[in-house]
Design an enzyme around this catalytic site. Structure first.
Site, PDB file in Angstrom:
ATOM      1  N   ASP A 230       0.821  -1.205   0.000  1.00 13.14           N
ATOM      2  CA  ASP A 230       0.000   0.000   0.000  1.00 13.14           C
ATOM      3  C   ASP A 230       0.863   1.267   0.000  1.00 13.14           C
ATOM      4  OD1 ASP A 230      -1.295  -2.310   1.149  1.00 13.14           O
ATOM      5  OD2 ASP A 230      -2.954  -1.030   1.750  1.00 13.14           O
ATOM      6  N   HIS A 232      -1.117   4.498  -0.485  1.00 13.23           N
ATOM      7  CA  HIS A 232      -2.147   5.355   0.123  1.00 13.23           C
ATOM      8  C   HIS A 232      -1.838   6.849   0.034  1.00 13.23           C
ATOM      9  CE1 HIS A 232      -5.314   2.821   1.583  1.00 13.23           C
ATOM     10  NE2 HIS A 232      -4.469   1.989   2.167  1.00 13.23           N
ATOM     11  N   ASP A 259      -4.096  -0.267  -3.406  1.00 14.34           N
ATOM     12  CA  ASP A 259      -4.259   0.855  -2.482  1.00 14.34           C
ATOM     13  C   ASP A 259      -3.206   1.931  -2.741  1.00 14.34           C
ATOM     14  OD1 ASP A 259      -6.372  -0.539  -1.463  1.00 14.34           O
ATOM     15  OD2 ASP A 259      -5.716  -0.468   0.620  1.00 14.34           O
ATOM     16  N   ASP A 262      -6.182   7.273  -1.625  1.00 13.21           N
ATOM     17  CA  ASP A 262      -7.026   7.441  -0.431  1.00 13.21           C
ATOM     18  C   ASP A 262      -6.179   7.655   0.819  1.00 13.21           C
ATOM     19  OD1 ASP A 262      -9.568   7.443  -1.497  1.00 13.21           O
ATOM     20  OD2 ASP A 262      -9.876   5.293  -1.253  1.00 13.21           O
ATOM     21  N   ARG A 263      -6.781   8.382   1.767  1.00 14.85           N
ATOM     22  CA  ARG A 263      -6.175   8.724   3.055  1.00 14.85           C
ATOM     23  C   ARG A 263      -5.046   9.742   2.893  1.00 14.85           C
ATOM     24  NH1 ARG A 263      -8.281   6.132   7.284  1.00 14.85           N
ATOM     25  NH2 ARG A 263      -9.426   4.202   6.933  1.00 14.85           N
ATOM     26  N   ASN A 291      -8.505  -2.807  -2.473  1.00 18.02           N
ATOM     27  CA  ASN A 291      -9.888  -2.521  -2.078  1.00 18.02           C
ATOM     28  C   ASN A 291     -10.204  -1.033  -2.132  1.00 18.02           C
ATOM     29  OD1 ASN A 291      -8.107  -2.444   0.342  1.00 18.02           O
ATOM     30  ND2 ASN A 291      -9.993  -1.831   1.396  1.00 18.02           N
ATOM     31  N   HIS A 292      -9.168  -0.176  -2.140  1.00 22.85           N
ATOM     32  CA  HIS A 292      -9.412   1.267  -2.229  1.00 22.85           C
ATOM     33  C   HIS A 292      -9.475   1.765  -3.667  1.00 22.85           C
ATOM     34  CE1 HIS A 292      -9.509   3.102   1.822  1.00 22.85           C
ATOM     35  NE2 HIS A 292      -9.006   1.922   2.159  1.00 22.85           N
ATOM     36  N   HIS A 340      -3.851  -8.232  -3.400  1.00 24.82           N
ATOM     37  CA  HIS A 340      -3.884  -7.197  -2.372  1.00 24.82           C
ATOM     38  C   HIS A 340      -4.357  -7.741  -1.026  1.00 24.82           C
ATOM     39  CE1 HIS A 340      -4.159  -3.266  -0.541  1.00 24.82           C
ATOM     40  NE2 HIS A 340      -5.376  -3.567  -0.138  1.00 24.82           N
ATOM     41  N   ARG A 388     -12.956  -7.100   9.229  1.00 22.08           N
ATOM     42  CA  ARG A 388     -13.330  -5.934   8.442  1.00 22.08           C
ATOM     43  C   ARG A 388     -14.808  -5.927   8.071  1.00 22.08           C
ATOM     44  NH1 ARG A 388      -8.402  -3.773   6.297  1.00 22.08           N
ATOM     45  NH2 ARG A 388      -6.671  -5.231   6.498  1.00 22.08           N
ATOM     46  N   HIS A 415      -2.446  -4.768   2.331  1.00 23.37           N
ATOM     47  CA  HIS A 415      -3.759  -4.577   2.956  1.00 23.37           C
ATOM     48  C   HIS A 415      -3.743  -4.303   4.447  1.00 23.37           C
ATOM     49  CE1 HIS A 415      -8.080  -4.770   2.832  1.00 23.37           C
ATOM     50  NE2 HIS A 415      -8.214  -5.984   3.324  1.00 23.37           N
TER      51      HIS A 415
END
Length: 486
Positions: A230, A232, A259, A262-263, A291-292, A340, A388, A415
């Site tokens: 990730d 991110h 990923d 995001d964030r 997943n993002h 991922h 999750r 992840h």
């Protein structure tokens, strides 16, 4: 409270409160795992205190264990129907899981109980907008009258303003010099011209459309291959990876394992850098979907807002089209599978079945595609419901069975935040790599990447700390409801 604790001695009640207070201190220090451990101890002593479950739910939200957060919030409400924070926590959990109608009901309760709560009203309004938007999209989807984002773009009509001083594509194509200039431009907080940004998105979409859902990657015996987890939106940490490990090239191939966005609030810079290298070295630079890379996660966790702020709503929609075509997994040298999230709720999944997944869509709530993006390993054998709330937990026996059936050595997945940036589990057969150090500027973790030699495919790990970045906080573009979680 006295009725809940009537079967407990005063000493036990006081002991649980002391442990809860310790947990609160760990929470303030952003050590959420230790906070969870102490809240759990308090609950074991006094399982009838709604606040303990509410607090642990909040800690689970911070660690993205949305399924556990939802269960704790529901338990808190069951214990105390008037516990407002329980409804807040449950609504946030539902929102994070994309269950917006359920979240809306909890926000409705909060604003009725606290009509002057501005945060509750704002969250209710935002959630209501999402519910109406989803309903509208379902109503018009059967007609399919709206042109796709990619089909409505006319690059020839876009002019380059005289004042633009950033990098330029050469005859519409990415070059190595363009990539070097782009990264320097981004380091100085520049914004790539929209014509070149759209050009990159259209070209990379065309490329991904021709890829299978599982991509086979050969690695020569004497060649090195790097796998990153990730990112991110942490652009400056991405630059640090390239500084430590070298720029991508035909002799220095990379796989980024989902990923990307995001964030972190430099997600646009990350994704155009990665897509640029994909176009420059299509057979030596690889990207898996995380997943993002989905419309709803992007709406909630900042990427959509960032694209709208730096470009347009139209471009945000085009990103969704591109993400739908990202491969779901890669197989390195017929020996290592990289995805991922993780493995499956079934024992008989083959590589050919993964190759044939119809991935051009938003991630479903169950099935192989969902599990590739969302699942996590667990230390004990067997399977369990995911912390999750999506995907599954899989044990060492599940990993061993999958590897044996498909004649593989081990899997690599991402992840999950890991303190050292990586973790080796399941008797060395399940490796997690996470490449965003000091995740969200709060977690204090190291980042890591993996290097492999084609001859033996033995993983080597490089760890690194976060580097400074401009004063733009993570989640700066995120949905307003997430302010209570950040």
């Amino acid at each position: 409270m006295s009725e809940q604790n009537q079967e407990l001695s005063v000493e036990k009640v006081e002991e649980a409160e002391k442990i809860k207070n310790v947990a609160n201190e760990y929470f303030k220090k952003q050590d959420y795992q230790e906070a969870i451990n102490y809240y759990t101890q308090a609950i074991e002593i006094n399982p009838r205190n709604a606040i303990y479950y509410g607090n642990r739910s909040y800690a689970y939200l911070r660690t993205e264990f949305y399924g556990y957060a939802l269960a704790d919030a529901s338990m808190a409400i069951e214990l105390d129907k008037t516990y407002i924070k329980g409804y807040y926590r449950r609504a946030a959990s539902y929102m994070s899981l994309g269950k917006f109608k359920e979240a809306l009901r909890d926000y409705e309760y909060v604003i009725k109980a606290r009509p002057n709560d501005k945060d509750a009203k704002r969250n209710y309004t935002e959630c209501n907008k999402i519910v109406k938007k989803i309903a509208f999209q379902k109503a018009i989807s059967v007609k399919e009258t709206k042109k796709k984002g990619a089909d409505s773009i006319n690059l020839d009509s876009m002019t380059i303003e005289n004042e633009y001083n950033g990098p330029e594509l050469v005859d519409g194509k990415v070059t190595l010099q363009f990539m070097k200039d782009l990264m320097e431009f981004y380091k100085n907080c520049g914004n790539l011209h929209r014509k070149y940004a759209y050009n990159i998105l259209l070209d990379v979409k065309d490329y991904f459309m021709d890829q299978p859902s599982l991509v086979d990657v050969p690695i020569g015996d004497d060649n090195t291959f790097t796998v990153c987890g990730d990112i991110h939106g942490q652009f400056y940490d991405l630059m640090n990876i390239f500084a430590k490990n070298g720029l991508p090239s035909e002799t220095n191939p990379y796989l980024f394992n989902g990923d990307f966005v995001d964030r972190g609030s430099f997600s646009v810079e990350c994704i155009f850098t990665l897509f640029g290298f994909k176009l420059l070295y299509p057979n030596h630079f690889f990207m898996s979907r995380g997943n993002h890379e989905s419309a709803m996660m992007n709406h909630l966790y900042g990427f959509e807002g960032e694209v709208k702020a730096k470009y347009t709503t139209h471009m945000a929609e085009l990103f969704t089209e591109v993400y739908n075509w990202l491969p779901l997994a890669h197989c390195l040298n017929n020996r290592v599978v990289v995805m991922h999230g993780g493995l499956f709720s079934r024992d008989d999944v083959t590589l050919d079945e993964i190759r044939s997944i119809d991935r051009n869509r938003q991630p479903p709530d169950e099935g192989l595609m969902c599990e590739l993006l969302w699942s996590d390993p667990q230390p004990q054998n067997g399977r369990a419901l995911s912390k999750r709330g999506v995907g599954c937990h899989f044990g060492p026996d599940v990993t061993a069975n999958f590897l044996k059936m498909n004649n593989l050595d081990y899997i690599i997945r991402s992840h999950e935040v890991k303190n050292d940036g990586y973790e080796v589990a399941h008797d060395g057969k399940c490796i997690t790599v996470f490449s965003a150090p000091n995740y969200c500027d709060t977690m204090g973790n190291l980042g890591a990447f993996i290097t492999l030699q084609g001859k033996d495919m033995v993983p080597q790990f490089t760890k690194y700390a976060a580097v400074p970045h401009p004063n733009v906080k993570p989640m700066a573009y995120a949905n307003s409801f997430l302010s209570m979680m950040c």
